[in-house]
Motif scaffolding. Structure first.
Motif, PDB file in Angstrom:
ATOM      1  N   VAL A   9      14.486  33.137  -6.365  1.00  0.00           N
ATOM      2  CA  VAL A   9      14.687  31.898  -6.751  1.00  0.00           C
ATOM      3  C   VAL A   9      14.491  31.657  -8.081  1.00  0.00           C
ATOM      4  CG1 VAL A   9      13.776  29.423  -6.426  1.00  0.00           C
ATOM      5  CG2 VAL A   9      13.614  30.931  -4.558  1.00  0.00           C
ATOM      6  N   ILE A  10      15.281  31.023  -8.904  1.00  0.00           N
ATOM      7  CA  ILE A  10      15.213  30.754 -10.363  1.00  0.00           C
ATOM      8  C   ILE A  10      14.369  29.376 -10.306  1.00  0.00           C
ATOM      9  CG2 ILE A  10      16.388  30.457 -12.443  1.00  0.00           C
ATOM     10  CD1 ILE A  10      18.479  32.059 -11.557  1.00  0.00           C
ATOM     11  N   VAL A  11      13.174  29.264 -11.059  1.00  0.00           N
ATOM     12  CA  VAL A  11      12.215  28.172 -10.749  1.00  0.00           C
ATOM     13  C   VAL A  11      12.949  27.110 -11.620  1.00  0.00           C
ATOM     14  CG1 VAL A  11       9.967  27.157 -11.129  1.00  0.00           C
ATOM     15  CG2 VAL A  11      10.299  29.414 -10.052  1.00  0.00           C
ATOM     16  N   SER A  12      13.498  27.362 -12.826  1.00  0.00           N
ATOM     17  CA  SER A  12      13.929  26.313 -13.821  1.00  0.00           C
ATOM     18  C   SER A  12      15.108  25.697 -13.343  1.00  0.00           C
ATOM     19  CB  SER A  12      14.438  27.290 -15.187  1.00  0.00           C
ATOM     20  OG  SER A  12      15.389  28.223 -14.951  1.00  0.00           O
ATOM     21  N   TYR A  13      15.873  26.399 -12.244  1.00  0.00           N
ATOM     22  CA  TYR A  13      16.947  25.535 -11.866  1.00  0.00           C
ATOM     23  C   TYR A  13      16.534  24.489 -10.668  1.00  0.00           C
ATOM     24  CZ  TYR A  13      20.324  29.017 -13.125  1.00  0.00           C
ATOM     25  OH  TYR A  13      21.192  29.688 -14.135  1.00  0.00           O
ATOM     26  N   ILE A  14      15.161  24.657 -10.385  1.00  0.00           N
ATOM     27  CA  ILE A  14      14.566  23.699  -9.583  1.00  0.00           C
ATOM     28  C   ILE A  14      13.711  22.501 -10.252  1.00  0.00           C
ATOM     29  CG2 ILE A  14      12.862  22.893  -7.538  1.00  0.00           C
ATOM     30  CD1 ILE A  14      13.461  26.009  -6.754  1.00  0.00           C
ATOM     31  N   THR A  15      13.093  22.918 -11.173  1.00  0.00           N
ATOM     32  CA  THR A  15      12.480  21.862 -12.091  1.00  0.00           C
ATOM     33  C   THR A  15      12.976  21.265 -13.309  1.00  0.00           C
ATOM     34  OG1 THR A  15      11.698  23.576 -13.563  1.00  0.00           O
ATOM     35  CG2 THR A  15      10.111  23.449 -11.467  1.00  0.00           C
ATOM     36  N   GLY A  16      14.012  22.209 -13.803  1.00  0.00           N
ATOM     37  CA  GLY A  16      14.816  21.507 -15.041  1.00  0.00           C
ATOM     38  C   GLY A  16      15.449  20.370 -14.803  1.00  0.00           C
ATOM     39  N   PRO A  17      16.329  20.034 -13.623  1.00  0.00           N
ATOM     40  CA  PRO A  17      17.193  18.855 -13.338  1.00  0.00           C
ATOM     41  C   PRO A  17      16.051  17.753 -13.136  1.00  0.00           C
ATOM     42  CG  PRO A  17      18.069  20.695 -12.271  1.00  0.00           C
ATOM     43  CD  PRO A  17      16.723  21.336 -12.696  1.00  0.00           C
ATOM     44  N   VAL A  18      15.057  18.083 -12.398  1.00  0.00           N
ATOM     45  CA  VAL A  18      14.042  17.125 -12.055  1.00  0.00           C
ATOM     46  C   VAL A  18      13.471  16.309 -13.218  1.00  0.00           C
ATOM     47  CG1 VAL A  18      11.741  16.549 -10.886  1.00  0.00           C
ATOM     48  CG2 VAL A  18      13.697  17.972  -9.738  1.00  0.00           C
ATOM     49  N   VAL A  19      13.007  17.372 -14.203  1.00  0.00           N
ATOM     50  CA  VAL A  19      12.325  16.868 -15.484  1.00  0.00           C
ATOM     51  C   VAL A  19      13.391  16.009 -16.393  1.00  0.00           C
ATOM     52  CG1 VAL A  19      11.540  17.611 -17.819  1.00  0.00           C
ATOM     53  CG2 VAL A  19      10.415  18.676 -15.640  1.00  0.00           C
ATOM     54  N   LEU A  20      14.808  16.445 -16.377  1.00  0.00           N
ATOM     55  CA  LEU A  20      15.634  15.696 -17.069  1.00  0.00           C
ATOM     56  C   LEU A  20      16.072  14.403 -16.216  1.00  0.00           C
ATOM     57  CD1 LEU A  20      18.321  18.411 -17.734  1.00  0.00           C
ATOM     58  CD2 LEU A  20      16.690  17.279 -19.367  1.00  0.00           C
ATOM     59  N   GLY A  21      15.839  14.397 -14.897  1.00  0.00           N
ATOM     60  CA  GLY A  21      15.986  12.975 -14.449  1.00  0.00           C
ATOM     61  C   GLY A  21      14.894  12.132 -14.622  1.00  0.00           C
ATOM     62  N   TYR A  22      13.583  12.618 -14.605  1.00  0.00           N
ATOM     63  CA  TYR A  22      12.450  11.729 -14.866  1.00  0.00           C
ATOM     64  C   TYR A  22      12.729  11.115 -16.307  1.00  0.00           C
ATOM     65  CZ  TYR A  22       9.693  13.651 -11.133  1.00  0.00           C
ATOM     66  OH  TYR A  22       9.379  14.147  -9.964  1.00  0.00           O
ATOM     67  N   MET A  23      13.235  12.128 -17.491  1.00  0.00           N
ATOM     68  CA  MET A  23      13.260  11.636 -18.852  1.00  0.00           C
ATOM     69  C   MET A  23      14.316  10.555 -18.916  1.00  0.00           C
ATOM     70  SD  MET A  23      13.122  15.528 -20.498  1.00  0.00           S
ATOM     71  CE  MET A  23      13.347  15.004 -22.120  1.00  0.00           C
ATOM     72  N   TRP A  24      15.375  10.770 -18.364  1.00  0.00           N
ATOM     73  CA  TRP A  24      16.813   9.827 -18.334  1.00  0.00           C
ATOM     74  C   TRP A  24      16.311   8.422 -17.544  1.00  0.00           C
ATOM     75  CZ3 TRP A  24      20.673   9.549 -21.240  1.00  0.00           C
ATOM     76  CH2 TRP A  24      21.079  10.476 -21.873  1.00  0.00           C
ATOM     77  N   SER A  25      15.469   8.460 -16.523  1.00  0.00           N
ATOM     78  CA  SER A  25      14.946   7.444 -15.913  1.00  0.00           C
ATOM     79  C   SER A  25      14.130   6.607 -16.685  1.00  0.00           C
ATOM     80  CB  SER A  25      14.222   7.782 -14.677  1.00  0.00           C
ATOM     81  OG  SER A  25      13.737   6.579 -14.009  1.00  0.00           O
ATOM     82  N   TYR A  26      13.373   7.001 -17.537  1.00  0.00           N
ATOM     83  CA  TYR A  26      12.282   6.560 -18.500  1.00  0.00           C
ATOM     84  C   TYR A  26      13.283   5.833 -19.534  1.00  0.00           C
ATOM     85  CZ  TYR A  26       8.185   8.328 -16.270  1.00  0.00           C
ATOM     86  OH  TYR A  26       7.335   8.905 -15.278  1.00  0.00           O
ATOM     87  N   CYS A  27      14.149   6.534 -20.026  1.00  0.00           N
ATOM     88  CA  CYS A  27      15.127   6.003 -21.071  1.00  0.00           C
ATOM     89  C   CYS A  27      15.868   4.853 -20.672  1.00  0.00           C
ATOM     90  CB  CYS A  27      15.994   7.153 -21.628  1.00  0.00           C
ATOM     91  SG  CYS A  27      17.436   6.686 -22.661  1.00  0.00           S
ATOM     92  N   LEU A  28      16.552   4.781 -19.373  1.00  0.00           N
ATOM     93  CA  LEU A  28      17.045   3.758 -18.933  1.00  0.00           C
ATOM     94  C   LEU A  28      16.209   2.540 -18.737  1.00  0.00           C
ATOM     95  CD1 LEU A  28      19.452   5.752 -16.362  1.00  0.00           C
ATOM     96  CD2 LEU A  28      20.196   4.772 -18.531  1.00  0.00           C
ATOM     97  N   TYR A  29      15.015   3.034 -18.424  1.00  0.00           N
ATOM     98  CA  TYR A  29      14.082   1.764 -18.097  1.00  0.00           C
ATOM     99  C   TYR A  29      13.897   1.109 -19.328  1.00  0.00           C
ATOM    100  CZ  TYR A  29      10.039  -0.802 -16.520  1.00  0.00           C
ATOM    101  OH  TYR A  29       9.155  -1.895 -16.174  1.00  0.00           O
ATOM    102  N   GLY A  30      13.823   1.864 -20.403  1.00  0.00           N
ATOM    103  CA  GLY A  30      13.370   1.351 -21.667  1.00  0.00           C
ATOM    104  C   GLY A  30      14.590   0.254 -22.083  1.00  0.00           C
ATOM    105  N   MET A  31      15.832   0.862 -21.625  1.00  0.00           N
ATOM    106  CA  MET A  31      17.053  -0.180 -22.064  1.00  0.00           C
ATOM    107  C   MET A  31      17.049  -1.033 -21.121  1.00  0.00           C
ATOM    108  SD  MET A  31      19.789   2.637 -22.398  1.00  0.00           S
ATOM    109  CE  MET A  31      20.047   4.021 -23.326  1.00  0.00           C
ATOM    110  N   LEU A  32      16.604  -1.242 -20.002  1.00  0.00           N
ATOM    111  CA  LEU A  32      16.374  -2.525 -19.023  1.00  0.00           C
ATOM    112  C   LEU A  32      15.559  -3.423 -19.519  1.00  0.00           C
ATOM    113  CD1 LEU A  32      17.077  -3.805 -16.474  1.00  0.00           C
ATOM    114  CD2 LEU A  32      14.994  -2.487 -15.360  1.00  0.00           C
TER     115      LEU A  32
END
Length: 203
Positions: A9-32
């Protein structure tokens, strides 16, 4: 600290997208937050119903953001370095599919309402509304099904192929339904906006 290694298992393939998802979610919440502030300043004379709708949507988005913050903390706070946390759906994930579908449905319902005001062809908003209700239903049922069947990848993979397949299909139906609804709304608004005002009045 040495990187976590899981055989095969390549761990970064699991954790990486999730981390990016959290970051984008906070960015969009700030825009909201900015959008809600600008709305409050620029449209103080809107009806109470519209204002209530905006604030309910904002409150639900805030709850959604709090839930993903809890999930992020449990994964990367006390769960840091624990491989088992990567294979478990935290309890804060359980309401997210349903809440995501409801939020999407609320935003889409506003545009459906606007479409109903811009066109006399009643079948258009009714058809889009049916797609919207379908995707909300699939999202809620998907969230219930996942929480009932188990919150770990091991439990989900251990289920019979029929159940696993149905859960995957529910997820696809929710996402496809939401995409179809958004595209239908966009297309309809573009077409309606392209019609001259004097012609629109005679439709």
């Amino acid at each position: 600290m040495a990187p976590v290694v899981i055989p095969g298992v390549i761990v970064s393939y699991i954790t990486g997208p999730v981390v990016l998802g959290y970051m984008w979610s906070y960015c969009l919440y700030g825009m909201l937050i900015i959008q809600v502030y600008l709305y409050s300043e620029m449209f103080p004379n809107d009806s109470r119903g519209i204002k209530a709708f905006v604030w309910v949507l904002f409150i639900l988005e805030t709850i959604y953001t709090l839930l993903i913050t809890m999930a992020a903390w449990n994964d990367y706070g006390p769960g840091w370095g624990d491989v088992d946390t990567l294979s478990v759906y935290d309890w804060s994930w359980v309401p997210l599919p349903a809440l995501s579908g409801i939020l999407a449905g609320m935003a889409q319902s506003f545009y459906i309402w606007r479409i109903s005001k811009l066109t006399t062809k009643r079948w258009v908003p009714v058809l889009i509304g049916c797609v919207m209700l379908a995707q909300v239903t699939f999202a809620c049922y998907y969230g219930i099904r996942v929480s009932v069947e188990g919150r770990t990848f091991t439990e989900l993979f251990a289920l019979s192929p029929e159940i696993t397949s149905s859960i995957e299909n529910l997820s696809k139906l929710f996402l496809i339904g939401s995409a179809v609804c958004d595209l239908s709304i966009t297309t309809t608004l573009v077409v309606v906006d392209a019609i001259p005002t004097n012609n629109r009045a005679h439709q």
